[in-house]
Design a protein around this motif. Structure first.
Motif, PDB file in Angstrom:
ATOM      1  N   ASN A 138      -4.339   5.919  15.705  1.00  0.00           N
ATOM      2  CA  ASN A 138      -4.360   7.378  15.633  1.00  0.00           C
ATOM      3  C   ASN A 138      -5.663   7.798  14.951  1.00  0.00           C
ATOM      4  OD1 ASN A 138      -3.877  10.134  14.985  1.00  0.00           O
ATOM      5  ND2 ASN A 138      -1.686   9.747  15.018  1.00  0.00           N
TER       6      ASN A 138
ATOM      7  N   PRO B  51      -7.831  18.910   6.002  1.00  0.00           N
ATOM      8  CA  PRO B  51      -6.826  19.713   6.714  1.00  0.00           C
ATOM      9  C   PRO B  51      -7.459  20.698   7.711  1.00  0.00           C
ATOM     10  CG  PRO B  51      -6.276  19.609   4.391  1.00  0.00           C
ATOM     11  CD  PRO B  51      -7.648  19.014   4.535  1.00  0.00           C
TER      12      PRO B  51
ATOM     13  N   GLN C 123      -8.749  18.722  10.800  1.00  0.00           N
ATOM     14  CA  GLN C 123      -7.620  18.432  11.681  1.00  0.00           C
ATOM     15  C   GLN C 123      -7.190  19.685  12.435  1.00  0.00           C
ATOM     16  OE1 GLN C 123      -4.886  16.793   8.809  1.00  0.00           O
ATOM     17  NE2 GLN C 123      -5.432  14.700   9.350  1.00  0.00           N
TER      18      GLN C 123
ATOM     19  N   ASN D 218      -5.053   9.704   9.746  1.00  0.00           N
ATOM     20  CA  ASN D 218      -4.003   9.054   8.959  1.00  0.00           C
ATOM     21  C   ASN D 218      -3.789   9.871   7.697  1.00  0.00           C
ATOM     22  OD1 ASN D 218      -5.461   7.939   6.598  1.00  0.00           O
ATOM     23  ND2 ASN D 218      -6.497   6.663   8.132  1.00  0.00           N
ATOM     24  N   GLU D 219      -2.673   9.679   7.061  1.00  0.00           N
ATOM     25  CA  GLU D 219      -2.279  10.542   5.944  1.00  0.00           C
ATOM     26  C   GLU D 219      -3.162  10.396   4.711  1.00  0.00           C
ATOM     27  OE1 GLU D 219       1.342   8.228   3.862  1.00  0.00           O
ATOM     28  OE2 GLU D 219       1.699   8.833   5.944  1.00  0.00           O
ATOM     29  N   ASN D 220      -3.914   9.320   4.602  1.00  0.00           N
ATOM     30  CA  ASN D 220      -4.765   9.113   3.428  1.00  0.00           C
ATOM     31  C   ASN D 220      -6.210   9.549   3.646  1.00  0.00           C
ATOM     32  OD1 ASN D 220      -2.591   7.936   2.061  1.00  0.00           O
ATOM     33  ND2 ASN D 220      -3.020   5.947   2.991  1.00  0.00           N
ATOM     34  N   GLN D 221      -6.529  10.048   4.822  1.00  0.00           N
ATOM     35  CA  GLN D 221      -7.902  10.448   5.128  1.00  0.00           C
ATOM     36  C   GLN D 221      -8.335  11.661   4.324  1.00  0.00           C
ATOM     37  OE1 GLN D 221      -7.746  10.759   9.364  1.00  0.00           O
ATOM     38  NE2 GLN D 221      -9.697   9.751   9.626  1.00  0.00           N
ATOM     39  N   LYS D 222      -9.573  11.628   3.891  1.00  0.00           N
ATOM     40  CA  LYS D 222     -10.131  12.751   3.156  1.00  0.00           C
ATOM     41  C   LYS D 222     -11.521  13.043   3.703  1.00  0.00           C
ATOM     42  CE  LYS D 222      -7.515  12.360  -1.041  1.00  0.00           C
ATOM     43  NZ  LYS D 222      -6.441  13.181  -0.624  1.00  0.00           N
TER      44      LYS D 222
END
Length: 141
Positions: free
Chosen positions: A3, A128, A131, A6-10
């Motif tokens: 994907n 955020p 995205q 991912n949830e840890n991406q900054k």
């Protein structure tokens, strides 16, 4: 293929000083190849994508960020279901404002997507909004 998010991406950007309304800070981010499933459709980013963020302090409680997304991608055609090569290359404008910003000062920024922050630090995670920009720019069909 992984994907693209991912949830840890900054995506951390440095902010201009509170009293510096003259300078702009440009940050660039590269994301690896991957897949994005959105609204029942699979979007393949074979080369990944890039994002440029141009941050500009408007006053102590307002910050504008121009987020440019550039991405070649592949998706299946809604009619024939064959893979189609597409390109996203667009800028979206975000207005970050702190809770203490006066609402009258926000009225003049209708073309911006507002993002409320509790306070401004020296850095800001714009992941955020990157995205959100990708989701906004994906074709519906």
């Amino acid at each position: 293929m992984n994907n693209i998010f991912n949830e840890n991406q900054k995506a951390i950007i440095n902010l201009p000083a509170r009293n510096d309304t003259e300078s702009e800070l440009l940050s660039e981010f590269k994301f690896p190849a991957g897949v994005l499933n959105f609204e029942g459709q699979e979007f393949i980013f074979p080369e990944g994508f890039s994002s440029q963020v141009l941050a500009r302090r408007l006053d102590e409680s307002l910050l504008s960020a121009e987020i440019k997304i550039s991405a070649p991608l592949t998706a299946n055609c809604a009619r024939c279901l064959k893979p189609v090569n597409l390109e996203i290359s667009e800028k979206l404008m975000y207005l970050y404002y702190s809770r203490d910003a006066e609402s009258e000062s926000l009225d003049e920024f209708d073309d911006y997507m507002p993002v409320e922050l509790e306070y401004f630090a020296k850095v800001l995670d714009v992941m955020p909004q990157i995205q959100e920009s990708i989701y906004t720019l994906l074709p519906t069909k």
